[in-house]
Design a protein around this motif. Structure first.
Motif, mmCIF file in Angstrom:
data_model
loop_
_atom_site.group_PDB
_atom_site.id
_atom_site.type_symbol
_atom_site.label_atom_id
_atom_site.label_comp_id
_atom_site.label_asym_id
_atom_site.label_seq_id
_atom_site.Cartn_x
_atom_site.Cartn_y
_atom_site.Cartn_z
ATOM 1 N N GLN A 123 19.352 6.091 1.343
ATOM 2 C CA GLN A 123 18.043 6.161 2.017
ATOM 3 C C GLN A 123 16.932 5.476 1.251
ATOM 4 O OE1 GLN A 123 19.476 8.730 0.453
ATOM 5 N NE2 GLN A 123 17.929 9.488 -0.972
ATOM 6 N N ARG B 192 20.147 13.862 3.703
ATOM 7 C CA ARG B 192 19.821 14.346 2.354
ATOM 8 C C ARG B 192 18.495 15.122 2.417
ATOM 9 N NH1 ARG B 192 15.471 12.810 2.988
ATOM 10 N NH2 ARG B 192 14.344 10.992 2.185
ATOM 11 N N GLY C 45 5.508 4.215 -3.768
ATOM 12 C CA GLY C 45 6.432 5.329 -3.999
ATOM 13 C C GLY C 45 7.865 4.840 -3.879
ATOM 14 N N THR C 46 8.737 5.690 -3.348
ATOM 15 C CA THR C 46 10.170 5.362 -3.266
ATOM 16 C C THR C 46 10.404 4.000 -2.610
ATOM 17 O OG1 THR C 46 10.601 7.722 -3.052
ATOM 18 C CG2 THR C 46 12.387 6.246 -2.424
ATOM 19 N N ILE C 47 9.863 3.813 -1.433
ATOM 20 C CA ILE C 47 10.091 2.557 -0.702
ATOM 21 C C ILE C 47 9.184 1.458 -1.256
ATOM 22 C CG2 ILE C 47 10.004 1.433 1.578
ATOM 23 C CD1 ILE C 47 12.266 3.570 1.237
ATOM 24 N N GLY D 293 8.648 6.181 9.057
ATOM 25 C CA GLY D 293 7.952 7.454 9.251
ATOM 26 C C GLY D 293 6.846 7.359 10.284
ATOM 27 N N THR E 253 3.088 4.094 2.764
ATOM 28 C CA THR E 253 2.452 5.386 2.513
ATOM 29 C C THR E 253 3.275 6.481 3.210
ATOM 30 O OG1 THR E 253 1.050 5.085 4.453
ATOM 31 C CG2 THR E 253 0.141 4.364 2.339
ATOM 32 N N PRO E 254 3.031 7.755 2.917
ATOM 33 C CA PRO E 254 3.812 8.817 3.564
ATOM 34 C C PRO E 254 3.741 8.741 5.091
ATOM 35 C CG PRO E 254 2.535 9.695 1.731
ATOM 36 C CD PRO E 254 2.078 8.285 1.924
ATOM 37 N N MET F 153 0.769 8.179 7.908
ATOM 38 C CA MET F 153 -0.469 7.653 7.323
ATOM 39 C C MET F 153 -0.681 6.189 7.722
ATOM 40 S SD MET F 153 -1.497 8.225 3.386
ATOM 41 C CE MET F 153 -1.478 9.988 3.369
ATOM 42 N N CYS G 209 15.541 4.719 7.418
ATOM 43 C CA CYS G 209 16.819 4.458 6.749
ATOM 44 C C CYS G 209 17.999 4.811 7.646
ATOM 45 C CB CYS G 209 16.871 5.274 5.463
ATOM 46 S SG CYS G 209 16.382 6.986 5.711
ATOM 47 N N GLN H 126 6.590 1.513 8.088
ATOM 48 C CA GLN H 126 7.930 2.059 7.814
ATOM 49 C C GLN H 126 8.342 3.052 8.904
ATOM 50 O OE1 GLN H 126 9.437 0.453 5.274
ATOM 51 N NE2 GLN H 126 7.459 -0.587 5.009
ATOM 52 N N ALA I 44 -6.022 3.179 -4.125
ATOM 53 C CA ALA I 44 -5.713 3.205 -2.691
ATOM 54 C C ALA I 44 -6.974 3.343 -1.829
ATOM 55 C CB ALA I 44 -4.731 4.331 -2.398
ATOM 56 N N ASP J 148 14.535 12.933 -1.824
ATOM 57 C CA ASP J 148 14.918 11.840 -2.716
ATOM 58 C C ASP J 148 15.055 12.405 -4.137
ATOM 59 O OD1 ASP J 148 14.991 9.990 -0.681
ATOM 60 O OD2 ASP J 148 12.885 9.442 -0.906
ATOM 61 N N ASN K 149 0.860 -1.195 0.000
ATOM 62 C CA ASN K 149 0.000 0.000 0.000
ATOM 63 C C ASN K 149 0.888 1.234 0.000
ATOM 64 O OD1 ASN K 149 -2.321 1.545 0.091
ATOM 65 N ND2 ASN K 149 -2.455 1.487 2.334
HETATM 66 N N1 LIG Z 1 12.427 7.869 1.126
HETATM 67 C C1 LIG Z 1 13.200 7.539 2.128
HETATM 68 O O1 LIG Z 1 14.337 7.966 2.182
HETATM 69 C C2 LIG Z 1 12.728 6.648 3.194
HETATM 70 C C3 LIG Z 1 11.422 6.623 3.606
HETATM 71 N N2 LIG Z 1 11.059 5.833 4.660
HETATM 72 C C4 LIG Z 1 9.686 5.806 5.120
HETATM 73 O O2 LIG Z 1 8.903 5.048 4.207
HETATM 74 C C5 LIG Z 1 7.579 5.580 4.150
HETATM 75 C C6 LIG Z 1 7.245 5.939 2.718
HETATM 76 O O3 LIG Z 1 8.156 6.928 2.296
HETATM 77 P P1 LIG Z 1 8.514 7.156 0.756
HETATM 78 O O4 LIG Z 1 8.437 5.898 -0.004
HETATM 79 O O5 LIG Z 1 9.765 7.934 0.729
HETATM 80 O O6 LIG Z 1 7.329 8.107 0.347
HETATM 81 P P2 LIG Z 1 6.842 8.470 -1.128
HETATM 82 O O7 LIG Z 1 6.171 9.767 -1.029
HETATM 83 O O8 LIG Z 1 7.949 8.280 -2.111
HETATM 84 O O9 LIG Z 1 5.774 7.315 -1.414
HETATM 85 C C7 LIG Z 1 4.558 7.252 -0.761
HETATM 86 C C8 LIG Z 1 3.532 6.760 -1.761
HETATM 87 O O10 LIG Z 1 2.270 6.645 -1.111
HETATM 88 C C9 LIG Z 1 1.285 7.215 -1.967
HETATM 89 N N3 LIG Z 1 0.126 7.623 -1.173
HETATM 90 C C10 LIG Z 1 -0.234 8.845 -0.736
HETATM 91 N N4 LIG Z 1 -1.390 8.790 -0.074
HETATM 92 C C11 LIG Z 1 -1.790 7.507 -0.073
HETATM 93 C C12 LIG Z 1 -2.914 6.812 0.432
HETATM 94 N N5 LIG Z 1 -3.877 7.438 1.086
HETATM 95 N N6 LIG Z 1 -2.973 5.479 0.256
HETATM 96 C C13 LIG Z 1 -2.004 4.809 -0.414
HETATM 97 N N7 LIG Z 1 -0.922 5.417 -0.934
HETATM 98 C C14 LIG Z 1 -0.815 6.750 -0.759
HETATM 99 C C15 LIG Z 1 1.983 8.359 -2.662
HETATM 100 O O11 LIG Z 1 1.305 8.712 -3.852
HETATM 101 C C16 LIG Z 1 3.348 7.722 -2.934
HETATM 102 O O12 LIG Z 1 3.344 6.972 -4.123
HETATM 103 C C17 LIG Z 1 7.553 6.740 5.145
HETATM 104 O O13 LIG Z 1 7.150 6.240 6.392
HETATM 105 C C18 LIG Z 1 9.021 7.159 5.204
HETATM 106 O O14 LIG Z 1 9.347 7.820 6.386
HETATM 107 C C19 LIG Z 1 11.924 4.986 5.253
HETATM 108 C C20 LIG Z 1 13.220 4.933 4.846
HETATM 109 C C21 LIG Z 1 13.738 5.814 3.838
#
Ligand SMILES: NC(=O)C1=CN([C@@H]2O[C@H](COP(=O)(O)OP(=O)(O)OC[C@H]3O[C@@H](n4cnc5c(N)ncnc54)[C@H](O)[C@@H]3O)[C@@H](O)[C@H]2O)C=CC1
Ligand SMILES: O=C(OP(=O)(O)O)[C@H](O)COP(=O)(O)O
Length: 334
Positions: free
Chosen positions: A298, A167, A11-13, A111, A87-88, A91, A141, A109, A54, A170, A8
């Motif tokens: 990260q 950083r 995104g990045t992760i 966050g 998810t962000p 969330m 990370c 994750q 979603a 991303d 669910n």
């Molecule tokens: N990017 C990083 O460096 C790292 C991130 N994390 C953690 O991983 C988690 C995700 O972070 P990222 O992947 O970086 O975020 P991201 O913003 O790249 O990806 C999140 C994804 O969730 C989607 N999204 C938004 N609202 C949503 C909803 N209601 N339901 C389902 N999907 C939804 C977004 O469109 C996006 O594709 C966070 O908890 C973050 O703290 C952990 C380690 C490293």
């Protein structure tokens, strides 16, 4: 038995974890969720990954674009044994009630707050604590990076002081800064030290700064030693620690730029550097203090942790069996 996995938040992760799941012979990727039919949704479809909306509120966006989704999150939850929430930040805690109602195990994750799950997880430090659990949080990370190296030398640690150079965003994130500034976390300790303590019981204080780069984080680590150790012994320990690699400035690894180039040269997917990169020359002991500097990719270091967390939650393998399997499947060097 193959564990059926949903993701669910693609995104990045999420996209990296989904890819990693497809590399496992004891897991099956059932589908991922998207909030909109952007290029990532189309790419998932091209790869044959079922895309779910979603939530129902996002369905009109897909209908308008003529993008056929496989259903919504609740349909995906009906099909899976475990959902990886990527998810962000923040969330996941809100989504937990949905997962509970569906009777599906969940991985969160870094966050999210530690309280979202029964255990905060770094495979090599506390795999056993996640055995059979329903809710596990893979720590951030930075926390993963700190925990990997610190847990390897835990017996020598009296007190850790670490400066985190983070950083800013991303590489795919054009909206965040700073572009031309250094932003300190003015509250000391930063959240990283207390977060490490959710995984291993050590004394640690951290301070943190965000700088204008997208490639990696860097940590400057200073340790007051409980018992004597020599730099060559620490080098030896890190050489024998999984998911930690030593890099030499002498060989041209001057900065995070060359570390990422190394991952590119390995033809790693998305230039992932799953391993924590420690600069060999930085490992030094002066009196009862140990110093070293490490870098964290990260976008990818938490990916193998998500895979090991799934194995632990379903008791598919013991710690080293799981780590070995995950490492081999992702080309992790050791
Ligand atoms: N990017 C990083 O460096 C790292 C991130 N994390 C953690 O991983 C988690 C995700 O972070 P990222 O992947 O970086 O975020 P991201 O913003 O790249 O990806 C999140 C994804 O969730 C989607 N999204 C938004 N609202 C949503 C909803 N209601 N339901 C389902 N999907 C939804 C977004 O469109 C996006 O594709 C966070 O908890 C973050 O703290 C952990 C380690 C490293
Ligand atoms: O978990 C991370 O960093 P953190 O451990 O410094 O909070 C990831 O790099 C994501 O950080 P972000 O919340 O700044 O995107």
């Amino acid at each position: 038995m193959k564990v059926k996995v949903g993701v669910n938040g693609y995104g990045t992760i999420g996209k990296r974890v989904a890819y990693a799941v497809t590399r496992q012979d004891d897991m099956k990727l059932i589908g991922v969720t998207k909030t909109k039919p952007d290029f990532e949704a189309y790419r998932a479809m091209e790869l044959g990954i079922p895309v779910y909306a979603a939530s129902e509120e996002f369905l009109p966006r897909f209908e308008k674009a003529g993008f056929e989704v496989a259903g919504t999150l609740s349909d995906l939850l009906n099909e899976v044994d475990v959902i990886v929430d990527a998810t962000p930040g923040g969330m996941g805690a809100k989504n937990k009630a949905v997962y509970e109602k569906a009777g599906v195990k969940a991985i969160f994750q870094g966050g999210e707050k530690a309280s979202v799950a029964e255990v905060s997880f770094v495979a090599q430090a506390n795999y056993e604590k996640a055995l059979g659990k329903d809710y596990v949080r893979v720590v951030s990370c930075n926390t993963t990076g700190l925990t990997r190296t610190l847990s390897a030398i835990q017996d020598y640690i009296d007190y850790v002081y670490a400066v985190m150079i983070r950083r800013a965003a991303d590489p795919n994130d054009a909206k965040r800064g700073p572009v031309n500034a250094i932003t300190p976390s003015v509250t000391v300790p930063s959240h990283h030290g207390p977060d490490v303590q959710t995984v291993i019981p050590i004394n640690i204080e951290t301070s943190a700064f965000v700088v204008p780069t997208t490639l990696m984080h860097v940590h400057s680590i200073m340790i007051e030693l409980k018992k004597p150790v020599e730099a060559k012994d620490v080098i030896d320990i890190f050489e024998n620690t999984t998911r930690v690699l030593l890099f030499e400035k002498e060989k041209g690894f001057d900065s995070t730029a060359q570390l990422i180039e190394f991952a590119r040269d390995l033809h790693r997917e998305w230039n992932n550097l799953y391993e924590i990169a420690v600069w060999k020359e930085s490992i030094s002991v002066r009196g009862n203090r140990l110093f070293y500097i490490q870098a964290v990719h990260q976008e990818s270091d938490v990916v193998p942790e998500n895979i090991d967390a799934i194995r632990a939650m379903f008791e598919l393998a013991d710690k080293w069996e799981s780590i070995k399997k995950t490492n081999e499947s992702l080309g992790i060097l050791k």
